[in-house]
Scaffold this motif. Structure first.
Motif, PDB file in Angstrom:
ATOM      1  N   ASP A   1       0.818  -1.216   0.000  1.00 20.93           N
ATOM      2  CA  ASP A   1       0.000   0.000   0.000  1.00 20.93           C
ATOM      3  C   ASP A   1       0.852   1.267   0.000  1.00 20.93           C
ATOM      4  OD1 ASP A   1      -2.197  -1.597   0.051  1.00 20.93           O
ATOM      5  OD2 ASP A   1      -2.618  -1.342   2.193  1.00 20.93           O
ATOM      6  N   GLU A   2       2.143   1.121   0.336  1.00 24.26           N
ATOM      7  CA  GLU A   2       2.996   2.301   0.489  1.00 24.26           C
ATOM      8  C   GLU A   2       3.335   2.921  -0.862  1.00 24.26           C
ATOM      9  OE1 GLU A   2       4.241   5.199   2.266  1.00 24.26           O
ATOM     10  OE2 GLU A   2       3.709   3.533   3.583  1.00 24.26           O
ATOM     11  N   LYS A   3       3.094   4.220  -0.969  1.00 19.10           N
ATOM     12  CA  LYS A   3       3.362   4.926  -2.236  1.00 19.10           C
ATOM     13  C   LYS A   3       4.794   5.468  -2.298  1.00 19.10           C
ATOM     14  CE  LYS A   3      -0.877   4.474  -3.742  1.00 19.10           C
ATOM     15  NZ  LYS A   3      -1.346   3.488  -2.760  1.00 19.10           N
ATOM     16  N   GLY A   4       5.370   5.805  -1.122  1.00 19.58           N
ATOM     17  CA  GLY A   4       6.716   6.377  -1.120  1.00 19.58           C
ATOM     18  C   GLY A   4       7.734   5.393  -0.592  1.00 19.58           C
ATOM     19  N   LYS A   5       8.853   5.930  -0.127  1.00 21.74           N
ATOM     20  CA  LYS A   5       9.953   5.101   0.345  1.00 21.74           C
ATOM     21  C   LYS A   5       9.990   4.985   1.868  1.00 21.74           C
ATOM     22  CE  LYS A   5      12.287   3.776  -3.344  1.00 21.74           C
ATOM     23  NZ  LYS A   5      12.577   2.361  -3.607  1.00 21.74           N
ATOM     24  N   ILE A   6       9.135   5.763   2.560  1.00 17.83           N
ATOM     25  CA  ILE A   6       9.146   5.763   4.028  1.00 17.83           C
ATOM     26  C   ILE A   6       7.799   5.247   4.545  1.00 17.83           C
ATOM     27  CG2 ILE A   6       9.358   7.177   6.094  1.00 17.83           C
ATOM     28  CD1 ILE A   6      11.109   9.091   4.534  1.00 17.83           C
ATOM     29  N   VAL A   7       7.853   4.224   5.376  1.00 14.91           N
ATOM     30  CA  VAL A   7       6.642   3.646   5.965  1.00 14.91           C
ATOM     31  C   VAL A   7       6.343   4.366   7.275  1.00 14.91           C
ATOM     32  CG1 VAL A   7       5.638   1.569   6.979  1.00 14.91           C
ATOM     33  CG2 VAL A   7       7.005   1.399   4.891  1.00 14.91           C
ATOM     34  N   ALA A   8       5.107   4.790   7.428  1.00 14.85           N
ATOM     35  CA  ALA A   8       4.701   5.577   8.598  1.00 14.85           C
ATOM     36  C   ALA A   8       4.935   4.808   9.901  1.00 14.85           C
ATOM     37  CB  ALA A   8       3.229   5.962   8.483  1.00 14.85           C
ATOM     38  N   GLY A   9       5.452   5.520  10.890  1.00 19.55           N
ATOM     39  CA  GLY A   9       5.699   4.911  12.187  1.00 19.55           C
ATOM     40  C   GLY A   9       4.432   4.442  12.866  1.00 19.55           C
ATOM     41  N   THR A  10       3.302   5.122  12.581  1.00 23.99           N
ATOM     42  CA  THR A  10       2.028   4.726  13.188  1.00 23.99           C
ATOM     43  C   THR A  10       1.590   3.346  12.707  1.00 23.99           C
ATOM     44  OG1 THR A  10       0.920   5.978  11.435  1.00 23.99           O
ATOM     45  CG2 THR A  10       1.193   7.069  13.571  1.00 23.99           C
ATOM     46  N   LYS A  11       1.879   3.028  11.422  1.00 23.90           N
ATOM     47  CA  LYS A  11       1.519   1.709  10.889  1.00 23.90           C
ATOM     48  C   LYS A  11       2.378   0.627  11.545  1.00 23.90           C
ATOM     49  CE  LYS A  11      -0.186   3.254   6.371  1.00 23.90           C
ATOM     50  NZ  LYS A  11      -0.001   3.152   4.899  1.00 23.90           N
ATOM     51  N   ALA A  12       3.666   0.928  11.692  1.00 22.60           N
ATOM     52  CA  ALA A  12       4.561  -0.024  12.353  1.00 22.60           C
ATOM     53  C   ALA A  12       4.151  -0.218  13.811  1.00 22.60           C
ATOM     54  CB  ALA A  12       6.000   0.458  12.268  1.00 22.60           C
ATOM     55  N   PHE A  13       3.703   0.863  14.456  1.00 21.24           N
ATOM     56  CA  PHE A  13       3.282   0.756  15.852  1.00 21.24           C
ATOM     57  C   PHE A  13       2.014  -0.093  15.975  1.00 21.24           C
ATOM     58  CE2 PHE A  13       0.908   2.133  19.601  1.00 21.24           C
ATOM     59  CZ  PHE A  13       1.866   1.893  20.580  1.00 21.24           C
ATOM     60  N   GLU A  14       1.121   0.024  15.010  1.00 22.70           N
ATOM     61  CA  GLU A  14      -0.094  -0.799  15.038  1.00 22.70           C
ATOM     62  C   GLU A  14       0.265  -2.280  14.963  1.00 22.70           C
ATOM     63  OE1 GLU A  14      -4.217  -1.547  12.495  1.00 22.70           O
ATOM     64  OE2 GLU A  14      -2.890   0.106  11.967  1.00 22.70           O
ATOM     65  N   LEU A  15       1.224  -2.630  14.094  1.00 15.62           N
ATOM     66  CA  LEU A  15       1.691  -4.013  14.010  1.00 15.62           C
ATOM     67  C   LEU A  15       2.283  -4.467  15.343  1.00 15.62           C
ATOM     68  CD1 LEU A  15       3.449  -4.216  10.515  1.00 15.62           C
ATOM     69  CD2 LEU A  15       1.502  -5.565  11.280  1.00 15.62           C
ATOM     70  N   TYR A  16       3.044  -3.575  15.964  1.00 14.56           N
ATOM     71  CA  TYR A  16       3.703  -3.890  17.230  1.00 14.56           C
ATOM     72  C   TYR A  16       2.680  -4.014  18.362  1.00 14.56           C
ATOM     73  CZ  TYR A  16       6.270  -2.911  21.556  1.00 14.56           C
ATOM     74  OH  TYR A  16       6.750  -2.947  22.837  1.00 14.56           O
ATOM     75  N   ASP A  17       1.772  -3.064  18.442  1.00 13.70           N
ATOM     76  CA  ASP A  17       0.864  -2.972  19.583  1.00 13.70           C
ATOM     77  C   ASP A  17      -0.268  -3.995  19.505  1.00 13.70           C
ATOM     78  OD1 ASP A  17       0.094  -1.662  22.011  1.00 13.70           O
ATOM     79  OD2 ASP A  17      -1.536  -0.712  20.923  1.00 13.70           O
ATOM     80  N   THR A  18      -0.813  -4.179  18.305  1.00 14.26           N
ATOM     81  CA  THR A  18      -1.977  -5.050  18.142  1.00 14.26           C
ATOM     82  C   THR A  18      -1.587  -6.506  17.956  1.00 14.26           C
ATOM     83  OG1 THR A  18      -3.125  -3.196  17.096  1.00 14.26           O
ATOM     84  CG2 THR A  18      -4.117  -5.377  16.851  1.00 14.26           C
ATOM     85  N   PHE A  19      -0.506  -6.736  17.200  1.00 16.69           N
ATOM     86  CA  PHE A  19      -0.148  -8.111  16.850  1.00 16.69           C
ATOM     87  C   PHE A  19       1.159  -8.580  17.488  1.00 16.69           C
ATOM     88  CE2 PHE A  19      -2.675  -6.319  13.371  1.00 16.69           C
ATOM     89  CZ  PHE A  19      -3.719  -7.227  13.339  1.00 16.69           C
ATOM     90  N   GLY A  20       1.820  -7.702  18.255  1.00 12.90           N
ATOM     91  CA  GLY A  20       3.063  -8.086  18.903  1.00 12.90           C
ATOM     92  C   GLY A  20       4.216  -8.271  17.940  1.00 12.90           C
TER      93      GLY A  20
END
Length: 881
Positions: free
Chosen positions: A395-414
Motif C-alpha cells: 500500500d505504500e506509495k513512497g519510500k518511508i513507511v509511517a511509524g504509526t503503521k509499524a506501531f499498530e503491528l507492534y501494539d496489536t499483533f506483537g
C-alpha cells in the motif's frame, strides 16, 4: 571453581558467621502490591526493614532468584548486547537486622573475596559514599577508615548519590553503600589504563560484583530523610558476575552458568557461539547477541512459570510473555529458527540448577509444555504479522513507511519493531522511526497516567502497636486505629489505608479476595471497601476517614459476603482433591480466585476434561458436602511436619517455618484463607465451565451455595420459556427432536432449490459476460447466499478460460442484511496478467465498508454498507480495462 561450589562457599561462609541460611523466595511476588517480581535480594525482607515484622534471626544469608524487567530496575533491553546484564539472576546476600553494621560487613566481604575465593587484591576496587549536601548526609568516614585498613588508599573511590546511596523506592528505608568492583582485564590493558578510571563506566571487564548497603535512613513522601530506629545491613553480590571472576572469564556467558545452555542451543540451531575472548565479525556478533538473549531469557521464563506465573496478556504474565517473545524473535531473525526451539533448553536448565532450586526440576514438564505452546502461538503471530507487513509495503506509495503503521503491528499483533525495520530495509524502504517513537511514548504516557499513584507517609497514632489478625475466630471485634495513610491514584481517586491494632478483616491472598465491611463507632460508620496486605501490614481501604481517629470502633466484616466466599474457598480444596482422584496425582493447583460470586481454579493437566470426568469431579465434591465433614484447622504447626502428615504445599508460595493446615476428611492443604465450619455449609457444587489457560494448564469455574440456587432457578425459567415457545408439549425433548428432524428435511429441500437456481443463473449470466482485452468479464449482483455465489462462480469458471468474475450478494442473519463480494479469477489470468482475487476484494471491499481475502484465484469480502454494492461492481471493470 564450579558455579555450584561458588554458591556453596558463600552460604557456608556466612553460616560460619552465625547467619541463618534461608531458601530463595519465589521469583513472582504475590503479597507485595508494589512489586511484580522479586527484583533484589532484600525484597522478601522489606517487612523487617520497615519494622512491621520480626525476623526469625537477626543474621540471615541466602541466594535469591531475581528478575529485573520492569519499573526502576529494568535491564531487559541491555541483555544480549553486553556480557554482564541479565533478566533473571541470582543475588547472593547477607543481612543484619539491627545486629552488626559496617565493620563486620566490610571485613567479612573482604575475607570471603580474598581468602576464601582468593581473588587477587590488586584486581579489586571499592567505593565509598562521598556525602550529599542537599540530603544533609555526610561523607562516609567510617567506611573509608575500615577500607583503609584493608586496601591501598588509591583503590578506594568516592561515589556520588547515584552510585553510592541505595534506596528501596521513592519512599522507605535507604542508606549509603559501599560497592566492590573487580578488574578482569589482562595485564597489558591494566598497564595501559588504570582500572580505577573505569569503575562505574560500563566497562565489560571492570564490573561491580558486591554492594554493601548500610540502611540507616527512611525516605519520607516529601523527599526528606529521617533516621531509622535501628541500623541494618543489606548486601547483594551478583552470582553470575562472581562466577565470571572466579572462573577467569571476561563474560558471564563464558562461565558454566551459561555454557551448557549455549552448547545445547548450538546443537539445535547449528550456529556457533564465538567465545568472548575471540574477535568476532559483525555477522558473528549478531549470532552471539541472539544466543545470549535466548539462554538468558529461557532462565527467566522457566523459573517464573515454575513459580506459578503463566504468560498472559496482562500484568506480570504479560512481562513473561514479552521476555519469551523477545527470545523467539531473536532466534527467528538471526538463528533461522522457524519452529519452536526454546522449550528444548528447559531440560538442560533443570539438570543444571535443579539440585539447588528443586522447583525447576519438579515442574520441568509443565514449563516445557507452556513454553512450547507459547512459541507455536507467537510464530503464528509472526507469520500473520509478515502478511500484514506485506500489505503495508504494497500500500505504500513512497519510500518511508509511517511509524504509526509499524506501531499498530507492534501494539496489536506483537510484531517486533526491529524485525519490521529489518524487512523494510531488505525491500528498499525506510521506517519512520521518529513517528514510531512518538506513538510508543503516547502509549506509555497513557499507561503511566492510568497507573500513577501518590502515597503519603504513614501517620502513626499508636507507636509500637503490633497488629493481630483475629479473623479465623471472629467476624467482628473492638479495635483501635494505629496508623493511617492517604493515597491518590488516577484509577481509584483518593483512598485511605487504615491499620488496626487487631482486625477480623481477611486481606487479599491465596486467591481469596479481601473482606469488605464497616468500622462503627458511637457517632459514625465508615465503609471498608477492600482489604490487602503490604509488607506484613493489613490495610483497610476506605473512601473517607473517621472524624475521631482516636475513638473505639467495632470492626464488622460483611458476614453475608464472607459466608459465600468461604463456601467457594472450601469448595476449591474439595475440587483439588477430586481432580487428583479422578485425573491423577499429577494435578497441581496453578492459581485460583475465590470471591462471593464464584470460584476459579487453574490446574496442571494435559487434556480437555470429558463430560464424564467433569461429572465425576462434581459428584466427588457433592458427596463430600453430603458427608457433612467438619473443618479441622491446625495452626502454627512446623512446615516440615505438616507436609510429612500429607498437607499439600503449592509451588510458588512462600511458607514460613510455622503454617496453618486446613482439613476436610482426606483433603488437607496448607492455607491461610477463611473456610466453612462444615462442608454442609457449601450446600451444593456446580461446574459452569472448563477450558485451557495455557499448554498443560486447564481452568474450571464453578459456583456453590446461593449461586447454585440462582443457577438452577435460571435453568428452570429458561425451560419454562422453551415450553411456552413450543406450545406446552407434554414431552419437551421429543418436541425439540421433532423440530430438528423437520429442519434437516427443509434444509435439504432448500439446498436442492439453490442448486437449481445456480444452474438457471449460469445459463442466463453466460449471455451477459463481456470480453475486454481478451478477458471474459462479469460483475453482477445475484440473489443467492454466499455459498450459492461460490458454487455459481465455479460453475461459470468451468465454462471457459480467462474469466474475471465479481458477484455481489446480500447475506441476512440475526444482525440484519450485510453485503458480500465474491471474486473468481481464472488461473491463467492470475499467472499471465498478475491479477489477484485477494487484492481485488480488499480494494472493492472498501466500498461496502468491509474487507476480506483469500487465494489468488478465489476470495471473498464482507461489509456493512449495502449502498456501496453498485459502486464496487462499477469499479471492478477497471482491473481488466
Amino acid at each position: 571453581m564450579k558455579s555450584q561450589d561458588v554458591r556453596k562457599h558463600f552460604l557456608d561462609f556466612f553460616e560460619s558467621k552465625g547467619h541463618l541460611i534461608v531458601p530463595s523466595a519465589p521469583i513472582v511476588l504475590k503479597d507485595d502490591p508494589t512489586l511484580m517480581f522479586n527484583n533484589s535480594g532484600m525484597a522478601q525482607f522489606k517487612e523487617y526493614f520497615l519494622g512491621n515484622a520480626t525476623p526469625k534471626s537477626n543474621r540471615i544469608a541466602d541466594t535469591q532468584k531475581c528478575l529485573r524487567v520492569s519499573g526502576k530496575h529494568n535491564d531487559l533491553e541491555d541483555v544480549g548486547f553486553d556480557t554482564y546484564h541479565h533478566t533473571m539472576f541470582e543475588m547472593l546476600g547477607n543481612w543484619s537486622f539491627g545486629n552488626y553494621f559496617k565493620k563486620e560487613a566490610i571485613n567479612w566481604a573482604w575475607e570471603l573475596l580474598t581468602e576464601v575465593y582468593k581473588i587477587p587484591k590488586e584486581n579489586l576496587y571499592v567505593s565509598v559514599f562521598e556525602g550529599s549536601v542537599e540530603e544533609n548526609v555526610p561523607f562516609d568516614q567510617e567506611a573509608w577508615d575500615i577500607w583503609k585498613g584493608l586496601i591501598d588508599e588509591d583503590r578506594i573511590i568516592l561515589g556520588n548519590k547515584k552510585d553510592n546511596f541505595w534506596e528501596m523506592g521513592d519512599q522507605g528505608p535507604c542508606g549509603p553503600c559501599s560497592e566492590i568492583h573487580v578488574d578482569l582485564r589482562n595485564q597489558v590493558e591494566k598497564n595501559a589504563v588504570s582500572g580505577k578510571s573505569l569503575v562505574n563506566n560500563d566497562h565489560p571487564q571492570v564490573v561491580e560484583i558486591w554492594n554493601n548497603v548500610f540502611m540507616e535512613f527512611n525516605r519520607k513522601a516529601d523527599g526528606s530523610l529521617e533516621k531509622l530506629p535501628a541500623k541494618h545491613v543489606d548486601t547483594g553480590m551478583g552470582f553470575e558476575r562472581l562466577c565470571m571472576a572466579l572462573q577467569g572469564k571476561t563474560s558471564n556467558y563464558d562461565t558454566d552458568v551459561f555454557t551448557p545452555l549455549i552448547e545445547k542451543l548450538e546443537q539445535i540451531t547449528e550456529f556457533k557461539y564465538v567465545n568472548n575472548n575471540v574477535t568476532s565479525s559483525a555477522a558473528e556478533e549478531k549470532i552471539n547477541i541472539a544466543m545470549r538473549v535466548v539462554v538468558d531469557h529461557v532462565r527467566a521464563v522457566a523459573f517464573a512459570i515454575a513459580d506459578g506465573q503463566l504468560p498472559s496478556n496482562t500484568g506480570a504474565g504479560y512481562v513473561i510473555r514479552r521476555i519469551l517473545r523477545r527470545a523467539i524473535r531473536y532466534g527467528f531473525t538471526f538463528l533461522n529458527t522457524k519452529e519452536p526451539f526454546v522449550h528444548q533448553l528447559v531440560a538442560v536448565l533443570a539438570n543444571q540448577m535443579g539440585a539447588f532450586f528443586p522447583e525447576i526440576k519438579s515442574q520441568q514438564q509443565l514449563v516445557t509444555n507452556v513454553i512450547r505452546e507459547e512459541e507455536a502461538s507467537f510464530l503464528r503471530t509472526l507469520d500473520q504479522g509478515l502478511q500484514l507487513l506485506d500489505k503495508v509495503i504494497n500500500d505504500e506509495k513512497g519510500k518511508i513507511v509511517a511509524g504509526t503503521k509499524a506501531f499498530e503491528l507492534y501494539d496489536t499483533f506483537g510484531f517486533p519493531i526491529d524485525l519490521t525495520a529489518l524487512i523494510l530495509r531488505e525491500k528498499g524502504l525506510e521506517l519512520d522511526e521518529a513517528g514510531f517513537a512518538v506513538a510508543m511514548q503516547e502509549q506509555k504516557n497513557r499507561s503511566r497516567a492510568a497507573s500513577e499513584v501518590s502515597t503519603e507517609d504513614w501517620s502513626v497514632l499508636i507507636p509500637g502497636s503490633e497488629e493481630t489478625f483475629v479473623g479465623y475466630d471472629k467476624s467482628e471485634n473492638e479495635v483501635k486505629i494505629t496508623r493511617i495513610r492517604k493515597i491518590d491514584s488516577k484509577k481509584d481517586g483518593i483512598l485511605y489505608q487504615i491499620v488496626l491494632d487487631n482486625t477480623p478483616f481477611y486481606p487479599e491472598g491465596g486467591g481469596q479476595v479481601g473482606d469488605r465491611g464497616v468500622l462503627v463507632s458511637a457517632n459514625e460508620t465508615i465503609e471498608i471497601i477492600d482489604t490487602k496486605k503490604e509488607n506484613n501490614l493489613i490495610l483497610h481501604f476506605a473512601k473517607q476517614l473517621p472524624e475521631n481517629l482516636n475513638a473505639k470502633f467495632i470492626a464488622k466484616v460483611d458476614s453475608d459476603l464472607l459466608a459465600l466466599t468461604s463456601s467457594n474457598h472450601s469448595a476449591t480444596h474439595l475440587m483439588h482433591q477430586a481432580l487428583r482422584s479422578v485425573l491423577g496425582t499429577h494435578v497441581e493447583q496453578k492459581g485460583s480466585l475465590v470471591n462471593p460470586k464464584y470460584l476459579r481454579f487453574d490446574f496442571s493437566h494435559f487434556a480437555k476434561l470429558t463430560e464424564i470426568e467433569l461429572q465425576h469431579v462434581e459428584d466427588f465434591v457433592n458427596t463430600r458436602i453430603q458427608e457433612q465433614l467438619p473443618l479441622i484447622e491446625r495452626r502454627d504447626i512446623p512446615f516440615a511436619q505438616a507436609v510429612q502428615e500429607g498437607a499439600m504445599a503449592l509451588f510458588g508460595e512462600k511458607y514460613g517455618d510455622s503454617v496453618r493446615a486446613i482439613k476436610f476428611g482426606e483433603s488437607m492443604e496448607l492455607c491461610g484463607g477463611i473456610h466453612v465450619k462444615n462442608t454442609a455449609d457449601i450446600w451444593h457444587f456446580k461446574i459452569v465451565s472448563e477450558g485451557a489457560v495455557a499448554a498443560g494448564i486447564r481452568r474450571i469455574e464453578a459456583i456453590t451455595s446461593d449461586a447454585v440456587k440462582a443457577h438452577f432457578a435460571s435453568y428452570e425459567s429458561t425451560l419454562n420459556d422453551v415450553k411456552l415457545a413450543l406450545k406446552n408439549p407434554q414431552d419437551v425433548l421429543k418436541a425439540v427432536h421433532s423440530i430438528q428432524e423437520e429442519n434437516i428435511k427443509l434444509s435439504k429441500q432448500i439446498e436442492a432449490l439453490i442448486k437449481d437456481k445456480v444452474k438457471n443463473l449460469k445459463v442466463s449470466l453466460t449471455t451477459e459476460i463481456q470480453e475486454i482485452n481478451s478477458v471474459r468479464f462479469l460483475a453482477k449482483q445475484v440473489d443467492l447466499s454466499p455459498e450459492g455465489a461460490k458454487d455459481l462462480a465455479y460453475e461459470l469458471g468451468n465454462l471457459g478460460d480467462n474469466l474475471f468474475l465479481v458477484l455481489a450478494t446480500v447475506n441476512t442473519d440475526v444482525s440484519g442484511d450485510k453485503p458480500m463480494l465474491t471474486c473468481y479469477i481464472s488461473k491463467e489470468l492470475v499467472a499471465e496478467k498478475n491479477l489477484n482475487a485477494g487484492q481485488v476484494v480488499r480494494e472493492l471491499g472498501k466500498f461496502i465498508q468491509g474487507g476480506g481475502g483469500g487465494q489468488a484465484f478465489f476470495a471473498t469480502a464482507g461489509g456493512k454498507n449495502l449502498n456501496g454494492i453498485s459502486e464496487a461492481l462499477e469499479k471492478a471493470i477497471e482491473y481488466v480495462k
